[in-house]
Design an enzyme around this catalytic site. Structure first.
Site, PDB file in Angstrom:
ATOM      1  N   MET A   1       0.843  -1.201   0.000  1.00 16.60           N
ATOM      2  CA  MET A   1       0.000   0.000   0.000  1.00 16.60           C
ATOM      3  C   MET A   1       0.879   1.253   0.000  1.00 16.60           C
ATOM      4  O   MET A   1       0.412   2.350   0.318  1.00 16.60           O
ATOM      5  CB  MET A   1      -0.943  -0.012   1.190  1.00 16.60           C
ATOM      6  CG  MET A   1      -1.906  -1.207   1.140  1.00 16.60           C
ATOM      7  SD  MET A   1      -3.422  -0.942   2.041  1.00 16.60           S
ATOM      8  CE  MET A   1      -2.813  -0.709   3.689  1.00 16.60           C
ATOM      9  N   GLY A   2       2.165   1.088  -0.331  1.00 10.28           N
ATOM     10  CA  GLY A   2       3.053   2.242  -0.402  1.00 10.28           C
ATOM     11  C   GLY A   2       3.529   2.678   0.964  1.00 10.28           C
ATOM     12  O   GLY A   2       3.413   1.936   1.948  1.00 10.28           O
TER      13      GLY A   2
ATOM     14  N   HIS B   1       9.277  -3.474   3.546  1.00  7.81           N
ATOM     15  CA  HIS B   1       8.894  -3.661   2.139  1.00  7.81           C
ATOM     16  C   HIS B   1      10.128  -3.927   1.271  1.00  7.81           C
ATOM     17  O   HIS B   1      10.090  -4.744   0.357  1.00  7.81           O
ATOM     18  CB  HIS B   1       8.206  -2.406   1.592  1.00  7.81           C
ATOM     19  CG  HIS B   1       6.917  -2.035   2.277  1.00  7.81           C
ATOM     20  ND1 HIS B   1       6.780  -0.915   3.060  1.00  7.81           N
ATOM     21  CD2 HIS B   1       5.701  -2.630   2.283  1.00  7.81           C
ATOM     22  CE1 HIS B   1       5.538  -0.818   3.506  1.00  7.81           C
ATOM     23  NE2 HIS B   1       4.853  -1.857   3.057  1.00  7.81           N
TER      24      HIS B   1
ATOM     25  N   SER C   1       6.219  -0.651  10.249  1.00  8.07           N
ATOM     26  CA  SER C   1       4.872  -0.558   9.693  1.00  8.07           C
ATOM     27  C   SER C   1       4.668   0.858   9.184  1.00  8.07           C
ATOM     28  O   SER C   1       5.159   1.824   9.793  1.00  8.07           O
ATOM     29  CB  SER C   1       3.842  -0.847  10.790  1.00  8.07           C
ATOM     30  OG  SER C   1       2.563  -0.395  10.373  1.00  8.07           O
TER      31      SER C   1
ATOM     32  N   ASP D   1       2.371  -9.565   8.522  1.00 12.42           N
ATOM     33  CA  ASP D   1       0.925  -9.791   8.495  1.00 12.42           C
ATOM     34  C   ASP D   1       0.707 -11.298   8.377  1.00 12.42           C
ATOM     35  O   ASP D   1       0.373 -11.815   7.298  1.00 12.42           O
ATOM     36  CB  ASP D   1       0.310  -9.037   7.317  1.00 12.42           C
ATOM     37  CG  ASP D   1       0.516  -7.534   7.470  1.00 12.42           C
ATOM     38  OD1 ASP D   1      -0.267  -6.898   8.177  1.00 12.42           O
ATOM     39  OD2 ASP D   1       1.504  -7.015   6.916  1.00 12.42           O
TER      40      ASP D   1
ATOM     41  N   GLN E   1       5.862 -11.745   6.748  1.00 15.22           N
ATOM     42  CA  GLN E   1       5.400 -12.418   7.967  1.00 15.22           C
ATOM     43  C   GLN E   1       4.823 -11.405   8.962  1.00 15.22           C
ATOM     44  O   GLN E   1       4.128 -11.769   9.891  1.00 15.22           O
ATOM     45  CB  GLN E   1       6.582 -13.194   8.571  1.00 15.22           C
ATOM     46  CG  GLN E   1       6.326 -13.877   9.904  1.00 15.22           C
ATOM     47  CD  GLN E   1       5.264 -14.965   9.836  1.00 15.22           C
ATOM     48  OE1 GLN E   1       4.933 -15.462   8.758  1.00 15.22           O
ATOM     49  NE2 GLN E   1       4.730 -15.344  10.991  1.00 15.22           N
TER      50      GLN E   1
ATOM     51  N   LEU F   1       6.672   3.092   1.673  1.00 14.61           N
ATOM     52  CA  LEU F   1       7.596   1.969   1.805  1.00 14.61           C
ATOM     53  C   LEU F   1       8.646   2.218   2.882  1.00 14.61           C
ATOM     54  O   LEU F   1       9.085   3.341   3.096  1.00 14.61           O
ATOM     55  CB  LEU F   1       8.276   1.702   0.459  1.00 14.61           C
ATOM     56  CG  LEU F   1       7.341   1.410  -0.711  1.00 14.61           C
ATOM     57  CD1 LEU F   1       8.157   1.075  -1.965  1.00 14.61           C
ATOM     58  CD2 LEU F   1       6.373   0.271  -0.408  1.00 14.61           C
ATOM     59  N   HIS F   2       9.020   1.128   3.553  1.00 14.99           N
ATOM     60  CA  HIS F   2      10.054   1.153   4.601  1.00 14.99           C
ATOM     61  C   HIS F   2      10.923  -0.094   4.406  1.00 14.99           C
ATOM     62  O   HIS F   2      10.624  -0.918   3.512  1.00 14.99           O
ATOM     63  CB  HIS F   2       9.393   1.211   5.989  1.00 14.99           C
ATOM     64  CG  HIS F   2       8.366   0.139   6.221  1.00 14.99           C
ATOM     65  ND1 HIS F   2       8.669  -1.214   6.213  1.00 14.99           N
ATOM     66  CD2 HIS F   2       7.029   0.202   6.435  1.00 14.99           C
ATOM     67  CE1 HIS F   2       7.579  -1.914   6.436  1.00 14.99           C
ATOM     68  NE2 HIS F   2       6.551  -1.080   6.557  1.00 14.99           N
TER      69      HIS F   2
HETATM   70  P1  AMP Z   1       1.406  -3.023   3.465  1.00 12.86           P
HETATM   71  O1  AMP Z   1       1.996  -1.953   2.606  1.00 12.86           O
HETATM   72  O2  AMP Z   1       1.381  -2.682   4.916  1.00 12.86           O
HETATM   73  O3  AMP Z   1       0.107  -3.544   2.934  1.00 12.86           O
HETATM   74  O4  AMP Z   1       2.419  -4.248   3.375  1.00 12.86           O
HETATM   75  C1  AMP Z   1       2.785  -4.774   2.128  1.00 12.86           C
HETATM   76  C2  AMP Z   1       3.582  -6.036   2.355  1.00 12.86           C
HETATM   77  O5  AMP Z   1       4.739  -5.725   3.122  1.00 12.86           O
HETATM   78  C3  AMP Z   1       2.809  -7.110   3.146  1.00 12.86           C
HETATM   79  O6  AMP Z   1       3.099  -8.387   2.605  1.00 12.86           O
HETATM   80  C4  AMP Z   1       3.368  -6.950   4.533  1.00 12.86           C
HETATM   81  O7  AMP Z   1       3.299  -8.135   5.305  1.00 12.86           O
HETATM   82  C5  AMP Z   1       4.804  -6.591   4.235  1.00 12.86           C
HETATM   83  N1  AMP Z   1       5.418  -5.910   5.371  1.00 12.86           N
HETATM   84  C6  AMP Z   1       4.950  -4.801   6.007  1.00 12.86           C
HETATM   85  N2  AMP Z   1       5.735  -4.512   7.067  1.00 12.86           N
HETATM   86  C7  AMP Z   1       6.707  -5.460   7.096  1.00 12.86           C
HETATM   87  C8  AMP Z   1       7.801  -5.726   7.965  1.00 12.86           C
HETATM   88  N3  AMP Z   1       8.068  -4.960   9.021  1.00 12.86           N
HETATM   89  N4  AMP Z   1       8.588  -6.794   7.707  1.00 12.86           N
HETATM   90  C9  AMP Z   1       8.322  -7.600   6.630  1.00 12.86           C
HETATM   91  N5  AMP Z   1       7.307  -7.407   5.779  1.00 12.86           N
HETATM   92  C10 AMP Z   1       6.510  -6.353   6.007  1.00 12.86           C
END
Ligand code: AMP
Length: 282
Positions: A30-31, A37, A185, A150, A148, A33-34
């Site tokens: 969902m952008g 991601h 996150s 999520d 992992q 990014l950190h």
């Molecule tokens: P999101 O942008 O929050 O929807 O996350 C996109 C993808 O990045 C999902 O598969 C999340 O599980 C993964 N993700 C988010 N935060 C982390 C993290 N701290 N470590 C590993 N993967 C992550």
């Protein structure tokens, strides 16, 4: 690096790439990014010829009173990070391009998505599985990388891919943390400095629980959960859920459980944070 904004354009790109024998990996995000991601992008890079990062704040997975409108959207930041970390393509559609006004088809996993976030956020996983199925059809990947972080989402998507025969390998990459333990996150941006300090209770109590359970085995679960609850409430964390489940089935852990998932969702102030730890019993 190429950027595609429409469903039609990315699908044409993916069809051409497949025809020329390229193996595509996608990293749905969902952008905002950190490094969590970015670790998924690096994993995707190892597994495929062409890495597509999707950046889409998916309205279908937010409830009416959730943070869809204020979810951080920082495309230029995301573009720079994708470029610097070896992505080949960003797919960043507008909501209107992903959902027709009269969209009426949904993909629903009905077992693993019932508890935890599924219970607290009705409709959330239906939104996730629907958008991921659409992204698979648009980007035609051989592999898709999820985090992992999520844990429940990863299991739900793996089940969906299996049940619907998507020819896509589902890869689950480890959870990335800040050095002090906080799970990375995009929603950490909502935390004040004081809240961020309090949020450390999530990972710290999980680490302590994991160490304790490795001594006691599954018998220690009730005591360990009670200790975690106490620690979290001591810093005014408001527990949405805190559970010890079989890591594959998400059913309650039993004496025979070999791989345990300790999983929680906790509000620190107004921000809902997720974290988890796997515990393997010998
Ligand atoms: P999101 O942008 O929050 O929807 O996350 C996109 C993808 O990045 C999902 O598969 C999340 O599980 C993964 N993700 C988010 N935060 C982390 C993290 N701290 N470590 C590993 N993967 C992550």
């Amino acid at each position: 690096m190429e950027i595609f904004r429409t469903a039609e354009a990315i699908q044409q790109f993916a069809l051409a790439a497949n025809r020329s024998g390229k193996r595509i990996a996608i990293v749905p995000t969902m952008g905002c990014l950190h490094p969590g991601h970015l670790s998924l992008i690096h994993r995707a890079r190892e597994l495929a010829d062409t890495v597509i990062v999707t950046v889409f704040v998916n309205p279908a997975q937010f409830g009416p009173n959730e943070d869809f409108a204020r979810y951080p959207r920082v495309f230029e930041h995301d573009r720079e990070l994708c470029e610097a970390n070896g992505a080949d393509v960003i797919f960043a559609p507008a909501p209107e391009d992903m959902y027709n006004d009269d969209h009426s088809t949904w993909v629903e996993e009905a077992e693993l998505s019932r508890g935890l976030c599924g219970a607290s956020r009705p409709g959330h996983f239906r939104g996730v599985t629907t958008v991921v199925a659409k992204l698979f059809n648009l980007t035609l990947p051989a592999v898709a990388v999820f985090g992992q972080k999520d844990a429940q989402q990863a299991l739900v998507i793996r089940r969906m891919a299996r049940d619907l025969n998507f020819p896509v390998q589902i890869e689950i990459a480890p959870l990335v943390r800040d050095p002090d333990g906080l799970a990375l996150s995009s929603r950490n941006r909502y935390l004040s400095e004081e809240e961020r300090q309090r949020a450390l209770v999530l990972s710290h109590s999980l680490f302590a629980a994991r160490a304790a359970l490795q001594e006691t085995g599954a018998e220690g679960i009730p005591g360990v959960l009670a200790a975690m609850r106490h620690e979290i409430e001591r810093v005014n964390g408001c527990i949405d859920y805190l559970e010890a489940l079989d890591a594959d089935t998400l059913r309650p852990a039993r004496a025979e459980t070999k791989e345990l998932l300790l999983v929680l969702a906790v509000y620190i102030g107004a921000t809902r944070l997720l974290d988890n730890q796997r515990v393997t019993f010998a």
